[in-house]
Design a protein around this motif. Structure first.
Motif, PDB file in Angstrom:
ATOM      1  N   ASN A  29      -2.622   1.463   0.051  1.00 11.50           N
ATOM      2  CA  ASN A  29      -1.713   1.528  -1.096  1.00 11.50           C
ATOM      3  C   ASN A  29      -2.429   2.004  -2.355  1.00 11.50           C
ATOM      4  O   ASN A  29      -1.826   2.667  -3.204  1.00 11.50           O
ATOM      5  CB  ASN A  29      -1.065   0.160  -1.331  1.00 11.50           C
ATOM      6  CG  ASN A  29      -0.070  -0.197  -0.238  1.00 11.50           C
ATOM      7  OD1 ASN A  29       0.603   0.672   0.301  1.00 11.50           O
ATOM      8  ND2 ASN A  29       0.017  -1.460   0.122  1.00 11.50           N
ATOM      9  N   LYS A  33      -1.506   5.359  -4.720  1.00  9.64           N
ATOM     10  CA  LYS A  33      -1.360   5.302  -6.176  1.00  9.64           C
ATOM     11  C   LYS A  33      -2.304   6.279  -6.864  1.00  9.64           C
ATOM     12  O   LYS A  33      -1.944   6.926  -7.852  1.00  9.64           O
ATOM     13  CB  LYS A  33      -1.597   3.876  -6.678  1.00  9.64           C
ATOM     14  CG  LYS A  33      -0.445   2.905  -6.401  1.00  9.64           C
ATOM     15  CD  LYS A  33      -0.756   1.503  -6.894  1.00  9.64           C
ATOM     16  CE  LYS A  33       0.391   0.554  -6.652  1.00  9.64           C
ATOM     17  NZ  LYS A  33       1.511   0.745  -7.600  1.00  9.64           N
ATOM     18  N   LEU A  81      -2.990  -8.738 -10.648  1.00  6.83           N
ATOM     19  CA  LEU A  81      -2.413  -7.398 -10.502  1.00  6.83           C
ATOM     20  C   LEU A  81      -2.708  -6.781  -9.144  1.00  6.83           C
ATOM     21  O   LEU A  81      -2.063  -5.805  -8.752  1.00  6.83           O
ATOM     22  CB  LEU A  81      -2.935  -6.481 -11.616  1.00  6.83           C
ATOM     23  CG  LEU A  81      -2.348  -6.719 -13.008  1.00  6.83           C
ATOM     24  CD1 LEU A  81      -3.055  -5.854 -14.043  1.00  6.83           C
ATOM     25  CD2 LEU A  81      -0.848  -6.421 -13.025  1.00  6.83           C
ATOM     26  N   SER A  84       0.113  -6.064  -6.548  1.00  5.67           N
ATOM     27  CA  SER A  84       0.928  -4.838  -6.531  1.00  5.67           C
ATOM     28  C   SER A  84       0.436  -3.833  -5.495  1.00  5.67           C
ATOM     29  O   SER A  84       1.152  -2.876  -5.181  1.00  5.67           O
ATOM     30  CB  SER A  84       0.937  -4.187  -7.914  1.00  5.67           C
ATOM     31  OG  SER A  84      -0.364  -3.737  -8.268  1.00  5.67           O
ATOM     32  N   GLU A  88       5.323  -4.504   0.144  1.00  3.29           N
ATOM     33  CA  GLU A  88       6.314  -5.392  -0.478  1.00  3.29           C
ATOM     34  C   GLU A  88       6.733  -6.522   0.467  1.00  3.29           C
ATOM     35  O   GLU A  88       6.903  -7.661   0.041  1.00  3.29           O
ATOM     36  CB  GLU A  88       7.542  -4.598  -0.918  1.00  3.29           C
ATOM     37  CG  GLU A  88       8.477  -5.435  -1.759  1.00  3.29           C
ATOM     38  CD  GLU A  88       9.517  -4.614  -2.505  1.00  3.29           C
ATOM     39  OE1 GLU A  88      10.298  -5.219  -3.267  1.00  3.29           O
ATOM     40  OE2 GLU A  88       9.544  -3.388  -2.335  1.00  3.29           O
ATOM     41  N   ARG A 128       5.364  -9.906  -1.113  1.00  3.83           N
ATOM     42  CA  ARG A 128       3.964  -9.843  -1.531  1.00  3.83           C
ATOM     43  C   ARG A 128       3.614 -10.889  -2.594  1.00  3.83           C
ATOM     44  O   ARG A 128       2.469 -11.356  -2.654  1.00  3.83           O
ATOM     45  CB  ARG A 128       3.621  -8.450  -2.039  1.00  3.83           C
ATOM     46  CG  ARG A 128       4.414  -7.954  -3.217  1.00  3.83           C
ATOM     47  CD  ARG A 128       4.071  -6.507  -3.512  1.00  3.83           C
ATOM     48  NE  ARG A 128       4.988  -5.885  -4.444  1.00  3.83           N
ATOM     49  CZ  ARG A 128       5.222  -4.576  -4.479  1.00  3.83           C
ATOM     50  NH1 ARG A 128       4.617  -3.774  -3.626  1.00  3.83           N
ATOM     51  NH2 ARG A 128       6.071  -4.075  -5.345  1.00  3.83           N
ATOM     52  N   ASP A 129       4.582 -11.279  -3.422  1.00  2.00           N
ATOM     53  CA  ASP A 129       4.296 -12.297  -4.442  1.00  2.00           C
ATOM     54  C   ASP A 129       3.926 -13.632  -3.808  1.00  2.00           C
ATOM     55  O   ASP A 129       3.217 -14.439  -4.420  1.00  2.00           O
ATOM     56  CB  ASP A 129       5.502 -12.490  -5.364  1.00  2.00           C
ATOM     57  CG  ASP A 129       5.722 -11.299  -6.286  1.00  2.00           C
ATOM     58  OD1 ASP A 129       4.792 -10.470  -6.409  1.00  2.00           O
ATOM     59  OD2 ASP A 129       6.817 -11.176  -6.859  1.00  2.00           O
TER      60      ASP A 129
END
Length: 508
Positions: A29, A33, A81, A84, A88, A128-129
């Motif tokens: 991921n 990005k 962070l 992220s 998900e 993911r949280d």
């Protein structure tokens, strides 16, 4: 992305799902990005060329990370962070306490369920949280808290012997399987607890008492530590440091502009305050300058650091001071003042760790000195250097009209004065407005003009052109000579010495 509508292991297999480790997930991921030029760590300023590239390299290398830095350097925010960079949603075996991957079940419960029901094994989806676990290291943390322990109640309820793996109550780390686990302030963990992390970091398994259980946990570890802790409360044991792949050193903002961006982002200014109080960039500069002065002050412990929370809290108090004044005077709008800035002393006193000399001075005196030095430094960014003007014989001294007027007069600027009273007091001083017009470029509004006039008075006092004495409800300005045996200017070391000398002479 919405939660996938797949509810059984068979349907998951048909979808083409392939398990990935957490580190591979983070890596993939991150690559996406970076290729799409997306901001990987939004809201983190000042680290674009230092910390963030090092962090990205560590993730690409699949390393466990230790963020080492003084307090208030966004270490925990960076760790949070990282979430992220996770997918998900990921599938888990329904009811498993270790977030078991249906294709690679880990716990006894998940293995037995898959063996019994096969493709009909129910699955759920984990956001993911929910794959982020954070633990603040404190001296009372036990191995059972982090790793786990045998649960006698579970053994009795299930009628199982202690040799059965199912009697284990897993701790926070096994429950963070397939996620990110953060330990804040790692050196505060007792050495014997740090030792319990050896196997997890190196071999990926856990050891609980005498159980022959090997759980190849899949976890991305992130630690935070303060260098001061290495010599203060505790230390990171050497074998554990050796097992943490990447140690990334954080730092404070390297410029006022970066500090201002952080403060503006983090300060909690309410909408009603924004509508009531008008501010300017100079106030932001002054607040940031206080932190810079504190980090270089002989009264402040440099090893402890000066948190970015100082400037955030100070700015919030500046706005609150202006708001309070407007409410007291029944004003629907007001402009920020230097007096509001000086009223933020409580935000400074609790944010700096004093060395012995600072303790002798007192936290309040040190805070006032720091704010005085901030005024002195920022004054030179806009007004002529008083030392240079004294040496220029061919040009008129812009400060002389103001100094001459104060030769036989005083003014009192009260913190809670209404806007009208505030302007009347400043307008009394001849030459003050001309000094501002000569020094500050551009057209100034009435409110802005009076702000600069007040700033000029405080700056002149810091440079010993006039005197400023602290009143209970404000500040008094007068000529320097008449105040030599009275209260000192805060922020002026020379005046402090004169004040102490005069006290001694009076006692004699």
């Amino acid at each position: 992305m919405t939660q996938p509508d797949i509810r059984t292991l068979g349907a998951l297999k048909q979808s083409g799902y392939q398990p990935r480790s957490v580190k591979q997930e983070l890596r993939d991921n991150l690559i996406k990005k970076l290729q799409s030029k997306e901001d990987v760590f939004p809201g983190i300023y000042g680290y674009e060329e230092t910390v963030i590239p090092e962090l990205q390299r560590a993730i690409l290398a699949g390393h466990h990370i230790n963020l080492l830095g003084l307090r208030g350097q966004a270490k925990t925010r960076i760790a949070r962070l990282l979430v992220s960079l996770l997918d998900e949603y990921v599938p888990v075996v329904a009811g498993s306490e270790l977030n078991d991957d249906p294709m690679q079940p880990l716990s006894v419960f998940a293995r037995n369920l898959v063996a019994e029901q096969g493709d009909d094994t129910p699955i759920t989806w984990l956001h993911r949280d929910d794959r982020y676990t954070e633990k603040l290291a404190t001296p009372d943390v036990s191995v059972a808290d982090l790793i786990g322990d045998a649960d006698p109640i579970k053994a009795a309820t299930l009628k199982l012997p202690y040799s059965d793996e199912r009697v284990i109550h897993f701790g926070l780390i096994p429950r963070a399987h397939r996620g990110i686990f953060v330990i804040n302030e790692l050196p505060d963990l007792q050495a014997r607890i740090q030792v319990s992390l050896f196997n997890i970091l190196q071999e990926g398994d856990i050891q609980i008492r005498g159980f022959k259980v090997r759980l190849p946990l899949d976890i991305q570890f992130v630690f935070t530590a303060n260098p001061e802790d290495y010599t203060n409360r505790g230390s990171i044991v050497t074998p554990l440091k050796d097992r943490i792949d990447a140690q990334i050193i954080t730092h404070y903002p390297k410029s006022i502009e970066i500090g201002k961006r952080i403060t503006k982002q983090e300060a909690r200014i309410r909408e009603e305050q924004r509508g009531l109080v008008t501010t300017n960039e100079v106030v932001h500069d002054l607040v940031e300058q206080v932190a810079i002065e504190a980090r270089g002050s002989e009264f402040v412990d440099a090893k402890s650091g000066v948190s970015a929370r100082l400037t955030i809290s100070a700015y919030e108090q500046v706005i609150a001071a202006a708001e309070r004044r407007a409410l007291i005077n029944g004003e629907k709008q007001t402009y920020v003042r230097i007096a509001d800035f000086l009223g933020a002393v409580p935000a400074v006193t609790g944010k700096v760790e004093l060395v012995y000399e600072g303790e002798q001075e007192g936290a309040g005196i040190v805070a006032e000195k720091l704010m005085g030095k901030a005024l002195r430094t920022q004054f030179l960014s806009y007004f002529p250097d008083p030392e240079k003007t004294k040496k220029q014989r061919d040009k008129p001294n812009p400060y002389k009209p103001v100094q001459d007027w104060f030769g036989s007069r005083t003014i009192d600027l009260l913190h809670d004065a209404s806007d009208d009273d505030y302007r009347k007091v400043l307008d009394v001083v001849p030459g003050l407005q001309d000094l501002v017009k000569q020094s500050v470029p551009g057209e100034l509004s009435k409110d802005n003009m009076h702000f600069w006039m007040e700033f000029a008075l405080h700056g002149m006092a810091e440079h010993s052109l006039i005197s400023r004495n602290r009143l209970t409800a404000g500040a008094q300005f007068k000529d320097l000579l008449s105040s030599m045996f009275t209260m000192p200017n805060f922020g002026d070391d020379d005046d402090d010495d004169e004040y102490q000398s005069s006290r001694k002479r009076k006692r004699k």
